[in-house]
Enzyme design. Structure first.
Site, PDB file in Angstrom:
ATOM      1  N   LYS A 187       0.764  -0.915   0.061  1.00 35.42           N
ATOM      2  CA  LYS A 187       0.211   0.565  -0.206  1.00 35.42           C
ATOM      3  C   LYS A 187       0.833   1.435  -0.112  1.00 35.42           C
ATOM      4  O   LYS A 187       2.317   1.288   0.301  1.00 35.42           O
ATOM      5  CB  LYS A 187      -1.077   0.315   1.296  1.00 35.42           C
ATOM      6  CG  LYS A 187      -0.574  -0.409   2.761  1.00 35.42           C
ATOM      7  CD  LYS A 187       1.107   0.772   3.002  1.00 35.42           C
ATOM      8  CE  LYS A 187       0.862   2.233   3.371  1.00 35.42           C
ATOM      9  NZ  LYS A 187       2.113   2.840   3.622  1.00 35.42           N
ATOM     10  N   TYR A 221      -4.804   4.503   6.243  1.00 33.22           N
ATOM     11  CA  TYR A 221      -5.202   2.969   7.214  1.00 33.22           C
ATOM     12  C   TYR A 221      -6.345   3.520   8.533  1.00 33.22           C
ATOM     13  O   TYR A 221      -7.305   2.832   8.205  1.00 33.22           O
ATOM     14  CB  TYR A 221      -3.558   2.779   8.675  1.00 33.22           C
ATOM     15  CG  TYR A 221      -2.451   1.985   8.457  1.00 33.22           C
ATOM     16  CD1 TYR A 221      -2.970   1.132   8.620  1.00 33.22           C
ATOM     17  CD2 TYR A 221      -1.677   2.607   7.702  1.00 33.22           C
ATOM     18  CE1 TYR A 221      -1.650  -0.498   7.398  1.00 33.22           C
ATOM     19  CE2 TYR A 221      -0.173   1.613   7.547  1.00 33.22           C
ATOM     20  CZ  TYR A 221      -0.517   0.422   7.399  1.00 33.22           C
ATOM     21  OH  TYR A 221       0.775  -0.343   6.842  1.00 33.22           O
TER      22      TYR A 221
HETATM   23  P1  NDP Z   1      12.332   1.111   1.591  1.00 29.47           P
HETATM   24  O1  NDP Z   1      13.224   3.075   1.357  1.00 29.47           O
HETATM   25  O2  NDP Z   1      13.574   1.411   3.243  1.00 29.47           O
HETATM   26  O3  NDP Z   1      12.847   0.491   1.095  1.00 29.47           O
HETATM   27  C1  NDP Z   1      12.657   0.080   0.051  1.00 29.47           C
HETATM   28  C2  NDP Z   1      13.266  -0.117  -1.774  1.00 29.47           C
HETATM   29  O4  NDP Z   1      13.297   0.699  -2.349  1.00 29.47           O
HETATM   30  C3  NDP Z   1      15.250  -0.495  -1.145  1.00 29.47           C
HETATM   31  O5  NDP Z   1      15.399  -0.367  -0.044  1.00 29.47           O
HETATM   32  C4  NDP Z   1      16.018   0.063  -2.253  1.00 29.47           C
HETATM   33  O6  NDP Z   1      15.722  -2.050  -2.361  1.00 29.47           O
HETATM   34  C5  NDP Z   1      14.584  -0.332  -3.489  1.00 29.47           C
HETATM   35  N1  NDP Z   1      14.218   0.828  -3.802  1.00 29.47           N
HETATM   36  C6  NDP Z   1      14.723   1.109  -5.055  1.00 29.47           C
HETATM   37  N2  NDP Z   1      14.367   2.170  -6.498  1.00 29.47           N
HETATM   38  C7  NDP Z   1      14.113   2.938  -4.506  1.00 29.47           C
HETATM   39  C8  NDP Z   1      14.294   4.211  -5.291  1.00 29.47           C
HETATM   40  N3  NDP Z   1      14.483   5.288  -5.945  1.00 29.47           N
HETATM   41  N4  NDP Z   1      14.417   5.325  -4.027  1.00 29.47           N
HETATM   42  C9  NDP Z   1      14.282   4.191  -2.564  1.00 29.47           C
HETATM   43  N5  NDP Z   1      14.147   3.599  -3.124  1.00 29.47           N
HETATM   44  C10 NDP Z   1      14.462   2.471  -3.450  1.00 29.47           C
HETATM   45  O7  NDP Z   1      10.700   2.235   2.180  1.00 29.47           O
HETATM   46  P2  NDP Z   1       9.747   0.814   3.025  1.00 29.47           P
HETATM   47  O8  NDP Z   1      10.358  -0.578   2.942  1.00 29.47           O
HETATM   48  O9  NDP Z   1       9.775   1.522   4.307  1.00 29.47           O
HETATM   49  O10 NDP Z   1       8.128   1.626   2.233  1.00 29.47           O
HETATM   50  C11 NDP Z   1       8.645  -0.312   1.074  1.00 29.47           C
HETATM   51  C12 NDP Z   1       7.296  -0.079   0.754  1.00 29.47           C
HETATM   52  O11 NDP Z   1       6.406  -0.127   1.905  1.00 29.47           O
HETATM   53  C13 NDP Z   1       6.184   1.356   0.199  1.00 29.47           C
HETATM   54  O12 NDP Z   1       5.022   1.178  -0.358  1.00 29.47           O
HETATM   55  C14 NDP Z   1       5.745   1.181   1.394  1.00 29.47           C
HETATM   56  O13 NDP Z   1       4.668   2.391   1.730  1.00 29.47           O
HETATM   57  C15 NDP Z   1       5.994  -0.264   2.098  1.00 29.47           C
HETATM   58  N6  NDP Z   1       5.126   0.077   3.665  1.00 29.47           N
HETATM   59  C16 NDP Z   1       4.475  -1.012   4.213  1.00 29.47           C
HETATM   60  C17 NDP Z   1       3.821  -0.791   5.183  1.00 29.47           C
HETATM   61  C18 NDP Z   1       3.305  -1.973   6.235  1.00 29.47           C
HETATM   62  O14 NDP Z   1       3.125  -2.091   6.965  1.00 29.47           O
HETATM   63  N7  NDP Z   1       1.895  -2.492   4.851  1.00 29.47           N
HETATM   64  C19 NDP Z   1       5.118  -0.479   6.459  1.00 29.47           C
HETATM   65  C20 NDP Z   1       6.379   0.303   5.997  1.00 29.47           C
HETATM   66  C21 NDP Z   1       5.995   0.324   4.138  1.00 29.47           C
HETATM   67  P3  NDP Z   1      17.042  -2.607  -2.808  1.00 29.47           P
HETATM   68  O15 NDP Z   1      18.292  -1.717  -2.205  1.00 29.47           O
HETATM   69  O16 NDP Z   1      17.320  -3.499  -2.410  1.00 29.47           O
HETATM   70  O17 NDP Z   1      16.992  -1.925  -3.926  1.00 29.47           O
END
Ligand code: NDP
Length: 394
Positions: A157, A245
């Site tokens: 989401k 949420y």
């Molecule tokens: P993070 O920034 O921690 O993770 C995103 C990952 O995406 C990065 O670590 C990277 O992984 C990859 N990535 C690829 N391109 C980009 C870019 N241009 N900029 C940044 N990251 C990039 O974010 P979150 O894990 O907090 O959030 C990710 C998703 O999960 C979002 O959509 C968020 O809304 C959702 N979320 C949902 C939650 C829930 O409870 N359902 C809780 C938290 C987040 P790599 O280095 O491996 O390429």
């Protein structure tokens, strides 16, 4: 579900009813009845106690796209509790990080992909489902590529940045005859399911109002929060990230769709976090049954995730409502308060297994693409209501 710890529940109810609120807290806390012990997610109960796990070769194979905070801290470890799903592939822009997680979780290094060779995942029969955990602005592109690779899709989401992207994702999944589910974990979490049951069964009396507050203080030092301040990657501010949420809760608690929306938005002037995305949005919704919902969404206030449901006979409070674990459900009536103690379960494992089960049984998942599309549509209308100052008919 409500039979769990009934005797303890009765004791709690009696203590509250006796009007010994604080005294009871002290006494009962000492014997461990009222004060809830600290539990970590790892200590939460298994995802499902009824069904035996499938043998490993029958479990569906999942690939995770984006090894960020949420994927590595919550989702990947939860596969250990899945009964129908196993982790088989990783997609990341950081090969060294992917290799480290592959080793830790027993993923074959040949199943590590990057964003350039991602489409070749179509040739990997071990992968059945692709779970997109990227910044919101990348959800549509990777979901569509996953569908075109012939894989089922779970997407975090908010589903995408706008309605057009959501519709394109739904179309791509349909065209490839694949399932598309949006990861609305709260709709698989036992406390929220109990709240839905209580609200919709009439046990609170006729529903009158819902108040839900979801917010946190955006931390620019946290890498996971940096892209959240970027409109192109985040799509919106607090509403898209956490206010969603509250919005989704008003819909699953009532089981209805809102007919009217009004809203107000405010960002602290000069705060560099809010140059592109909003800090606060308060919104009001009117549902067909007459329920009015009042919600706040913030990137400025301290961690809050709560839902209150006001019925003619009782009020239900979930606080925290949408945390990863440690939920609390209280029902307040004229004659006293009752705290429901429900077994915590790993909601991530539950939602992952739900999609695997939907694929195995060829059923529509409970939270399909259309569910994500509806929230994005409503969030766009909330922004419009805030911008124009007008009440909008949906
Ligand atoms: P993070 O920034 O921690 O993770 C995103 C990952 O995406 C990065 O670590 C990277 O992984 C990859 N990535 C690829 N391109 C980009 C870019 N241009 N900029 C940044 N990251 C990039 O974010 P979150 O894990 O907090 O959030 C990710 C998703 O999960 C979002 O959509 C968020 O809304 C959702 N979320 C949902 C939650 C829930 O409870 N359902 C809780 C938290 C987040 P790599 O280095 O491996 O390429």
């Amino acid at each position: 579900m409500f039979d769990i710890l009934k005797s303890e529940l009765t004791r709690r109810t009696l203590l509250y009813k006796a009007g010994f609120g604080f005294m009871a807290l002290g006494v009962a806390g000492a014997v461990g009845t009222i004060l809830r012990p600290m539990r970590t997610l790892a200590q939460a109960g298994p995802a499902s106690t009824k069904e035996p796990p499938l043998p490993p070769d029958k479990k569906l194979g999942w690939a995770i796209v984006g090894l960020g905070k949420f994927a590595t801290q919550q989702i990947i470890p939860s596969f250990g509790e899945c009964k129908r799903s196993k982790l088989v592939a990783l997609v990341s822009g950081d090969r060294a990080k992917a290799e480290q997680y592959a080793q830790q979780y027993g993923v074959n290094p040949k199943n590590i992909y990057n964003y350039q060779n991602f489409d070749s995942i179509r040739n990997n029969p071990e992968v059945d489902v692709i779970y997109i955990i990227l910044p919101n602005g990348l959800h549509a592109e990777y979901s569509i590529r996953a569908a075109q690779a012939g894989k089922h899709i779970m997407c975090e989401k908010p589903m995408a940045i706008n309605v057009e992207e959501c519709q394109a994702m739904i179309n791509a999944a349909k065209k490839s005859d694949r399932k598309l589910m949006i990861a609305y974990r709260a709709q698989y979490e036992p406390y929220n399911l109990a709240a839905i049951e209580l609200a919709q069964s009439g046990k609170l009396g006729k529903l009158k109002a819902i108040v839900s507050d979801h917010g946190r203080n955006l931390d620019p030092k946290d890498p996971a929060d940096r892209w959240r301040a970027n409109k192109k990657l985040a799509g919106g501010g607090s509403l898209y990230d956490i206010g969603i949420y509250a919005l989704n809760a008003t819909r699953y608690i009532t089981g209805e769709e809102p007919q009217e929306i009004s809203a107000m938005m405010y960002s602290t002037p000069g705060d560099p976090r809010f140059g592109e995305v909003e800090e606060n949005v308060n919104f009001m919704l009117r549902f067909p049954s007459g329920v009015l919902a009042n919600c706040t969404s913030s990137y400025g206030y301290a961690d809050t995730k709560r839902i209150q449901v006001f019925g003619a006979d009782a009020t239900l409070e979930l606080d925290p409502a949408t945390d990863y674990y440690q939920h609390r459900l209280t029902i307040k009536r004229k004659d006293g308060n009752e705290e429901r103690n429900i077994e915590e379960k790993n909601q991530f494992a539950l939602e992952i297994d739900h999609l695997s089960e939907s694929i195995i049984q060829n059923k529509q998942p409970k939270t399909p693409g259309e569910e994500g599309l509806q929230d994005v549509r409503l969030m766009q209308l909330i922004y419009e209501a805030a911008r124009t100052g007008k009440t909008i008919k949906v």
